[in-house]
Motif scaffolding. Sequence first.
Motif, PDB file in Angstrom:
ATOM      1  N   GLY A  76      42.702  45.887  26.483  1.00 18.84           N
ATOM      2  CA  GLY A  76      43.592  44.548  26.737  1.00 18.84           C
ATOM      3  C   GLY A  76      44.174  43.932  27.478  1.00 18.84           C
ATOM      4  N   ALA A  77      45.650  44.618  28.319  1.00 20.90           N
ATOM      5  CA  ALA A  77      45.399  44.539  29.483  1.00 20.90           C
ATOM      6  C   ALA A  77      44.546  44.707  30.277  1.00 20.90           C
ATOM      7  CB  ALA A  77      46.594  45.532  29.698  1.00 20.90           C
ATOM      8  N   ALA A  78      43.817  45.313  30.281  1.00 23.96           N
ATOM      9  CA  ALA A  78      42.801  45.877  30.852  1.00 23.96           C
ATOM     10  C   ALA A  78      42.029  44.310  31.994  1.00 23.96           C
ATOM     11  CB  ALA A  78      41.712  46.357  31.067  1.00 23.96           C
ATOM     12  N   SER A  79      41.384  43.408  29.972  1.00 21.58           N
ATOM     13  CA  SER A  79      40.256  42.431  30.620  1.00 21.58           C
ATOM     14  C   SER A  79      41.526  41.205  30.797  1.00 21.58           C
ATOM     15  CB  SER A  79      40.299  42.549  28.892  1.00 21.58           C
ATOM     16  OG  SER A  79      41.529  41.887  28.365  1.00 21.58           O
ATOM     17  N   LYS A  80      42.353  41.164  31.258  1.00 24.65           N
ATOM     18  CA  LYS A  80      43.233  40.275  31.544  1.00 24.65           C
ATOM     19  C   LYS A  80      43.696  40.368  33.419  1.00 24.65           C
ATOM     20  CE  LYS A  80      46.253  38.984  27.498  1.00 24.65           C
ATOM     21  NZ  LYS A  80      47.556  39.056  27.040  1.00 24.65           N
ATOM     22  N   ARG A  81      43.750  41.554  34.048  1.00 25.18           N
ATOM     23  CA  ARG A  81      43.368  41.868  35.286  1.00 25.18           C
ATOM     24  C   ARG A  81      41.969  41.698  35.436  1.00 25.18           C
ATOM     25  NH1 ARG A  81      46.206  46.459  32.947  1.00 25.18           N
ATOM     26  NH2 ARG A  81      44.079  48.298  34.009  1.00 25.18           N
ATOM     27  N   GLY A  82      41.718  41.290  35.094  1.00 28.35           N
ATOM     28  CA  GLY A  82      39.713  40.882  35.569  1.00 28.35           C
ATOM     29  C   GLY A  82      38.930  42.401  36.229  1.00 28.35           C
ATOM     30  N   LEU A  83      37.804  42.468  36.889  1.00 27.08           N
ATOM     31  CA  LEU A  83      36.700  43.510  36.999  1.00 27.08           C
ATOM     32  C   LEU A  83      37.501  44.203  38.180  1.00 27.08           C
ATOM     33  CD1 LEU A  83      33.013  42.019  36.393  1.00 27.08           C
ATOM     34  CD2 LEU A  83      34.478  43.537  35.280  1.00 27.08           C
ATOM     35  N   PRO A  84      37.686  45.123  37.579  1.00 22.39           N
ATOM     36  CA  PRO A  84      37.221  46.267  39.640  1.00 22.39           C
ATOM     37  C   PRO A  84      36.790  45.715  39.937  1.00 22.39           C
ATOM     38  CG  PRO A  84      37.317  47.639  36.990  1.00 22.39           C
ATOM     39  CD  PRO A  84      36.805  46.672  36.313  1.00 22.39           C
ATOM     40  N   PHE A  85      37.022  46.042  41.430  1.00 21.22           N
ATOM     41  CA  PHE A  85      36.174  45.582  43.072  1.00 21.22           C
ATOM     42  C   PHE A  85      34.601  46.174  42.620  1.00 21.22           C
ATOM     43  CE2 PHE A  85      35.290  45.713  46.745  1.00 21.22           C
ATOM     44  CZ  PHE A  85      34.588  44.649  47.636  1.00 21.22           C
ATOM     45  N   ASP A  86      34.516  47.068  42.025  1.00 21.44           N
ATOM     46  CA  ASP A  86      33.908  48.090  42.251  1.00 21.44           C
ATOM     47  C   ASP A  86      32.654  47.773  41.801  1.00 21.44           C
ATOM     48  OD1 ASP A  86      34.736  49.131  40.899  1.00 21.44           O
ATOM     49  OD2 ASP A  86      33.937  51.087  40.692  1.00 21.44           O
ATOM     50  N   GLU A  87      33.264  46.993  40.341  1.00 23.15           N
ATOM     51  CA  GLU A  87      32.709  46.756  39.533  1.00 23.15           C
ATOM     52  C   GLU A  87      31.725  44.762  39.301  1.00 23.15           C
ATOM     53  OE1 GLU A  87      32.785  47.277  35.359  1.00 23.15           O
ATOM     54  OE2 GLU A  87      33.742  48.855  36.041  1.00 23.15           O
ATOM     55  N   GLU A  88      32.624  44.383  40.418  1.00 22.03           N
ATOM     56  CA  GLU A  88      32.282  43.035  40.874  1.00 22.03           C
ATOM     57  C   GLU A  88      31.562  42.820  41.854  1.00 22.03           C
ATOM     58  OE1 GLU A  88      36.198  40.196  41.262  1.00 22.03           O
ATOM     59  OE2 GLU A  88      34.946  39.549  43.333  1.00 22.03           O
ATOM     60  N   ALA A  89      31.376  44.257  42.846  1.00 25.25           N
ATOM     61  CA  ALA A  89      30.741  43.962  43.622  1.00 25.25           C
ATOM     62  C   ALA A  89      29.176  44.223  43.652  1.00 25.25           C
ATOM     63  CB  ALA A  89      31.125  44.780  44.759  1.00 25.25           C
ATOM     64  N   LYS A  90      28.813  45.063  42.500  1.00 25.91           N
ATOM     65  CA  LYS A  90      27.447  45.477  42.062  1.00 25.91           C
ATOM     66  C   LYS A  90      26.960  44.124  40.990  1.00 25.91           C
ATOM     67  CE  LYS A  90      28.427  50.740  41.497  1.00 25.91           C
ATOM     68  NZ  LYS A  90      28.659  51.529  40.717  1.00 25.91           N
ATOM     69  N   LEU A  91      27.690  43.531  40.937  1.00 23.57           N
ATOM     70  CA  LEU A  91      27.786  42.301  39.670  1.00 23.57           C
ATOM     71  C   LEU A  91      26.894  41.513  40.737  1.00 23.57           C
ATOM     72  CD1 LEU A  91      27.623  41.352  36.759  1.00 23.57           C
ATOM     73  CD2 LEU A  91      29.775  40.330  37.496  1.00 23.57           C
ATOM     74  N   VAL A  92      28.150  41.253  41.596  1.00 19.59           N
ATOM     75  CA  VAL A  92      27.238  39.931  42.738  1.00 19.59           C
ATOM     76  C   VAL A  92      26.274  40.439  43.439  1.00 19.59           C
ATOM     77  CG1 VAL A  92      27.842  38.944  44.913  1.00 19.59           C
ATOM     78  CG2 VAL A  92      29.325  39.210  43.058  1.00 19.59           C
ATOM     79  N   TYR A  93      25.841  41.529  43.953  1.00 18.89           N
ATOM     80  CA  TYR A  93      24.792  41.956  44.145  1.00 18.89           C
ATOM     81  C   TYR A  93      23.432  42.808  43.361  1.00 18.89           C
ATOM     82  CZ  TYR A  93      21.740  44.621  46.898  1.00 18.89           C
ATOM     83  OH  TYR A  93      20.103  44.549  48.430  1.00 18.89           O
ATOM     84  N   GLY A  94      23.491  42.922  42.227  1.00 23.30           N
ATOM     85  CA  GLY A  94      22.497  42.137  41.198  1.00 23.30           C
ATOM     86  C   GLY A  94      22.200  41.308  40.300  1.00 23.30           C
ATOM     87  N   VAL A  95      23.290  39.614  40.283  1.00 23.82           N
ATOM     88  CA  VAL A  95      22.574  38.510  40.264  1.00 23.82           C
ATOM     89  C   VAL A  95      21.535  38.084  41.629  1.00 23.82           C
ATOM     90  CG1 VAL A  95      23.472  36.396  40.566  1.00 23.82           C
ATOM     91  CG2 VAL A  95      24.366  37.640  39.249  1.00 23.82           C
ATOM     92  N   VAL A  96      22.075  38.790  43.057  1.00 23.17           N
ATOM     93  CA  VAL A  96      21.509  38.314  44.176  1.00 23.17           C
ATOM     94  C   VAL A  96      19.791  38.750  44.179  1.00 23.17           C
ATOM     95  CG1 VAL A  96      21.680  38.356  46.898  1.00 23.17           C
ATOM     96  CG2 VAL A  96      23.733  38.098  45.204  1.00 23.17           C
ATOM     97  N   LEU A  97      19.881  39.706  43.556  1.00 21.48           N
ATOM     98  CA  LEU A  97      18.743  41.066  44.148  1.00 21.48           C
ATOM     99  C   LEU A  97      17.515  40.151  42.746  1.00 21.48           C
ATOM    100  CD1 LEU A  97      17.403  42.787  45.297  1.00 21.48           C
ATOM    101  CD2 LEU A  97      18.182  44.744  43.524  1.00 21.48           C
ATOM    102  N   SER A  98      18.365  40.182  41.266  1.00 20.49           N
ATOM    103  CA  SER A  98      18.012  39.389  40.819  1.00 20.49           C
ATOM    104  C   SER A  98      16.646  38.075  40.703  1.00 20.49           C
ATOM    105  CB  SER A  98      18.530  38.730  38.997  1.00 20.49           C
ATOM    106  OG  SER A  98      19.047  40.949  39.091  1.00 20.49           O
ATOM    107  N   LEU A  99      17.790  36.929  41.383  1.00 10.43           N
ATOM    108  CA  LEU A  99      17.005  35.466  41.500  1.00 10.43           C
ATOM    109  C   LEU A  99      15.819  35.415  43.044  1.00 10.43           C
ATOM    110  CD1 LEU A  99      20.719  34.001  41.263  1.00 10.43           C
ATOM    111  CD2 LEU A  99      18.414  33.864  39.635  1.00 10.43           C
ATOM    112  N   ARG A 100      16.280  36.693  43.783  1.00  9.28           N
ATOM    113  CA  ARG A 100      15.821  36.707  44.550  1.00  9.28           C
ATOM    114  C   ARG A 100      14.200  37.211  44.472  1.00  9.28           C
ATOM    115  NH1 ARG A 100      16.286  40.831  49.287  1.00  9.28           N
ATOM    116  NH2 ARG A 100      15.642  42.016  47.398  1.00  9.28           N
ATOM    117  N   ASN A 101      13.935  38.181  43.806  1.00 12.16           N
ATOM    118  CA  ASN A 101      13.040  38.627  43.049  1.00 12.16           C
ATOM    119  C   ASN A 101      11.901  37.293  42.281  1.00 12.16           C
ATOM    120  OD1 ASN A 101      13.287  40.768  44.301  1.00 12.16           O
ATOM    121  ND2 ASN A 101      13.713  42.182  42.450  1.00 12.16           N
TER     122      ASN A 101
END
Length: 217
Positions: free
Chosen positions: A95-120
């Motif tokens: 529960g405490a981790a969810s309030k801190r948000g995503l770790p940066f490495d996961e956040e960066a992968k999420l952003v790139y995944g969205v960009v790649l999916s929408l571009r394709n």
Amino acid sequence: MTIYSLYIFDRHCDCVYYHDWHRTRPVRAGPNDRPGVHRLPTASGPGARESIFSNANSNSNSASGSGSQQGLGMGQPGQQQQQQQGPAPQANGTGAASKRGLPFDEEAKLVYGVVLSLRNMVKKLSGKDDEQFTSYKTSQYRLHLYETLTGYKFVLLSDPQADSLRFVLRQLQTGPFVDYVVRNPLVDLDSRTQGIDNDQFRTAVDRHIRSLTMFGP
């Protein structure tokens, strides 16, 4: 208007640079972060920045929102607070981790995944190889994309009311990026273990973004 954050991805799909200005949820360094990418403060320290992305665990509890909003876990702060007040925090700290948000490495992968999916998706729907995906908007933010001929992707997150900021990303690429990264003999552009961050580049990027009229308070 407001500019939230900047990501730069290399041709290997890795995030090699990150810079943020205005954020609305905590962010924390990830366990797999490579050196020379970001300079994140601790989430509990003074002046800690926050992320516009919510934790992935809260996405499944989201009652409504567009597909792209759910994919990135966006939502009103009040809604997010109500969701977090539901189940009591677990003893293992989930529960405490969810309030801190995503770790940066996961956040960066999420952003790139969205960009790649929408571009394709854009290329497949248009049927043209030269069709470009440049931005998309939700009720909470707008994502801007600029791709270089060498495979680098510059991604900027801003207020949803902002016009296209692709020209800003191009300015960053032709200016600070060329001057302090490409022409810097100490920066390995093809490294798989090191980012491209350096003091001159970060200062130039920060100065350029803050000089924009849409930067915000």
